[in-house]
Enzyme design. Structure first.
Site, PDB file in Angstrom:
ATOM      1  CG  ASP A 100      -2.258   0.666   0.950  1.00 28.91           C
ATOM      2  OD1 ASP A 100      -2.199   1.850   0.592  1.00 28.91           O
ATOM      3  OD2 ASP A 100      -3.335   0.056   1.104  1.00 28.91           O
ATOM      4  CG  HIS A 129      -0.856   1.570  -3.375  1.00 31.03           C
ATOM      5  ND1 HIS A 129      -2.110   1.327  -2.888  1.00 31.03           N
ATOM      6  CD2 HIS A 129      -0.485   0.427  -4.025  1.00 31.03           C
ATOM      7  CE1 HIS A 129      -2.489   0.095  -3.221  1.00 31.03           C
ATOM      8  NE2 HIS A 129      -1.513  -0.471  -3.909  1.00 31.03           N
TER       9      HIS A 129
END
Ligand SMILES: *[C@@H]1O[C@H](CO)[C@@H](O)[C@H](O)[C@H]1NC(C)=O
Ligand SMILES: *[C@@H]1O[C@H](CO)[C@@H](O)[C@H](O)[C@H]1NC(C)=O
Ligand SMILES: *[C@@H]1O[C@H](CO)[C@@H](O)[C@H](O)[C@H]1NC(C)=O
Ligand SMILES: *[C@@H]1O[C@H](CO)[C@@H](O)[C@H](O)[C@H]1NC(C)=O
Length: 390
Positions: free
Chosen positions: A214, A237
Site C-alpha cells: 500500500d 502505492h
C-alpha cells in the site's frame, strides 16, 4: 569523613552519567525463537522506565517470540531500546491481538529511542483473512509498530517485515525522527502502508527503504511539519497525503516536504487526495515535492479532490509545489490535477517536470487538469494544463 564520602558518591553520580543497562536476558528472555519472551521484555522495560538516569533496554542477538506488548511511559528519564541484532517474531494468528491495535505499542514516552531490531509481523495468514475491502475498515488487524504520544524520540535502523496491517503508525507524536528504516512486504499484501502519520508534528523520515502493498508513507489528518527525505519507495502505492476529509472534525495537514526520493513500480508517485466531508473539515496546504525520480510509476503526480456537490466544501488544497520531478510513467496520463469546481486548488506550482511514457501502447505522456491554474516554470514535459493556463 562521612561528608567526604557523600560528596564522592554525589560526584560519581554526576560524572558517571552513563546510561544504566537492563538486559532482557537477565529478565529471563530465552531468545531461542521458541519460548515467549514478552514478559521478560515488559519487565526489563518497567525497570528501565523507573530508572532516574537514562537507561537502555538491551536486547542481544537472537530470535524473540513476542505477543502483543505495550511499552508505556511516562518514564523518569530517557529510555533507549538497543536491539541491533535482535529479531522479533509475532504470532501469525490475528486473533491473538484482540487486546490492542498493534503488536508493539510504544506509548506516552518523552525521549524514547528504538535502535535496531527486525520486527517480523508474519502477516501471511492475516492477509488472507483481511476483509477491509468488504468491511470498509480493518480494525481487526494489528499494526506492527504503534507509536502513540511520543515526544523527542528517535527510531533508527529498524526493519519491519510482513506486517498484518500498517507497518508503523505514528499518532499524537511531537518531534520524532525515523532514520534508516527498512520496510518490506509483498506488493500484493493488503493495507500494509509503510509509515502512517496522523495528528503529529515535527516528524522527519530520512533514508528509508520501503517496499510494500500500500502507500509507502501516508499522511493523515493533523500531520504538520513533516519532512520526508531520501526515501526509496516501491513496490507500493507511493507517497500519499490523505485521503483526507472522510470523517468529521479532521485537523488540517500543513507543512509537508517530500525531497530527494526515488519511487519505482508503484501505482501513484506523489498524491494528494481529499474527500468533501461535511460540514467541518480541514485543509491541506503548504505541501512541497522536490527532486523526485519516478521509475515506471502509473500516475506520478496526482491531486484528487473529489467532486464537491453543493459547492460548500471547506476542504481546500493550496500552496502546493511539484519541482524537479523526472523519470518514467507507466500510464500515459503522468500528471493529473483534479480539483473541485466548488473549491478549486489554489497556488499550485509545477516546475521542471520531465516524465516519459514507457507503457505498452504508442504515444507520449499527457496531463489532465480540472479547476486549477498552476504556475508553470522551467521545462515541462508533458505540457501541463495547457488549455486552462495562460
Ligand atoms: C527535522 O528536519 C528539519 C529540517 O531539516 C529540522 O529543522 C528539524 O529540527 C528536524 N526535526 C527533528 C525532530 O529532528
Ligand atoms: C537533495 O538533492 C539535492 C540535489 O541532488 C542536493 O543538493 C541536496 O543536498 C539534497 N538534500 C538532502 C536533504 O539530501
Ligand atoms: C512496471 O510496474 C508494474 C507495476 O505497477 C509492474 O508490474 C511491471 O513489471 C513494471 N515494469 C517494469 C519494466 O519494471
Ligand atoms: C504503434 O505504432 C506502430 C508504427 O506506427 C504500429 O506499427 C503499431 O501497430 C502501433 N502499436 C500499437 C499498440 O498501437
Amino acid at each position: 569523613m562521612k561528608a567526604t564520602w557523600i560528596i564522592f558518591i554525589l560526584l560519581a553520580m554526576v560524572v558517571g552519567n552513563q546510561a544504566a543497562d537492563f538486559n532482557v536476558l537477565k529478565y529471563g528472555a530465552k531468545a531461542n525463537g521458541k519460548s515467549d519472551d514478552s514478559t521478560a521484555i515488559a519487565n526489563a522495560w518497567r525497570d528501565a522506565c523507573k530508572s532516574i538516569r537514562a537507561s537502555n533496554v538491551v536486547i542481544p542477538k537472537g530470535t524473540y517470540i513476542v505477543g502483543p506488548i505495550k511499552l508505556q511511559g511516562p518514564c523518569q528519564a530517557p529510555v533507549s531500546i538497543q536491539a541491533h541484532q535482535a529479531r522479533f517474531m509475532a504470532p501469525s494468528d490475528p486473533n491473538k491481538f484482540k487486546s490492542q491495535n498493534g503488536w508493539f505499542v510504544f506509548q506516552g514516552i518523552n525521549g524514547f529511542t528504538l535502535s535496531g531490531g527486525s520486527f517480523d509481523g508474519q502477516g501471511e495468514v492475516a492477509w488472507k483473512q483481511n476483509d477491509c475491502a468488504k468491511a470498509g475498515k480493518c480494525s481487526s488487524m494489528p499494526i506492527n509498530l504503534v507509536f502513540n504520544k511520543l515526544t523527542n524520540s528517535l527510531i533508527r535502523d529498524v526493519t519491519s517485515l510482513d506486517s498484518k496491517l500498517f507497518h508503523m503508525n505514528v499518532l499524537n507524536c511531537r518531534k520524532m525522527t525515523f532514520q534508516h528504516v527498512t520496510i518490506n512486504a509483498p506488493e500484493e499484501s493488503l493495507n500494509t502502508d509503510g509509515i502512517h502519520i496522523g495528528r503529529s508534528s515535527g516528524i522527519n523520515i530520512t533514508d528509508a527503504d520501503i517496499k510494500t502493498g500500500d502507500d509507502c508513507v501516508s499522511l493523515g489528518d493533523g500531520s504538520q511539519q513533516v519532512n520526508i527525505e531520501k526515501v526509496t519507495c516501491g513496490p507500493g502505492h507511493g507517497i500519499a497525503i490523505g485521503s483526507l476529509g472522510r470523517y468529521r472534525n479532521e485537523e488540517p495537514v500543513v507543512g509537508i516536504t517530500v525531497r530527494n526520493c526515488t519511487i519505482t513500480n508503484t501505482m501513484n508517485g506523489v498524491r494528494v487526495k481529499t474527500w468533501p466531508a461535511s460540514p467541518s473539515s480541514g485543509i491541506a496546504r503548504d505541501l512541497h515535492f522536490d527532486n523526485i525520480v519516478m521509475n515506471n510509476v502509473s500516475t506520478p503526480i496526482l491531486i484528487d479532490q473529489e467532486y464537491c456537490p453543493y459547492n460548500q466544501c471547506t476542504q481546500e488544497i493550496s500552496d502546493v509545489s511539484f519541482r524537479n520531478i523526472r523519470g518514467t510513467t507507466a500510464n500515459q496520463v503522468a500528471v493529473q490535477l483534479k480539483c473541485s469546481r466548488g473549491n478549486p486548488c489554489r497556488n499550485v506550482e509545477l516546475s521542471n517536470i520531465n516524465l516519459a511514457y514507457h507503457g505498452s501502447s504508442n504515444g507520449t505522456a499527457t496531463s489532465e487538469c480540472a479547476n486549477v491554474k498552476p504556475t508553470l516554470k522551467g521545462h515541462l514535459f508533458p505540457p501541463v494544463c495547457q488549455l486552462s493556463s495562460t
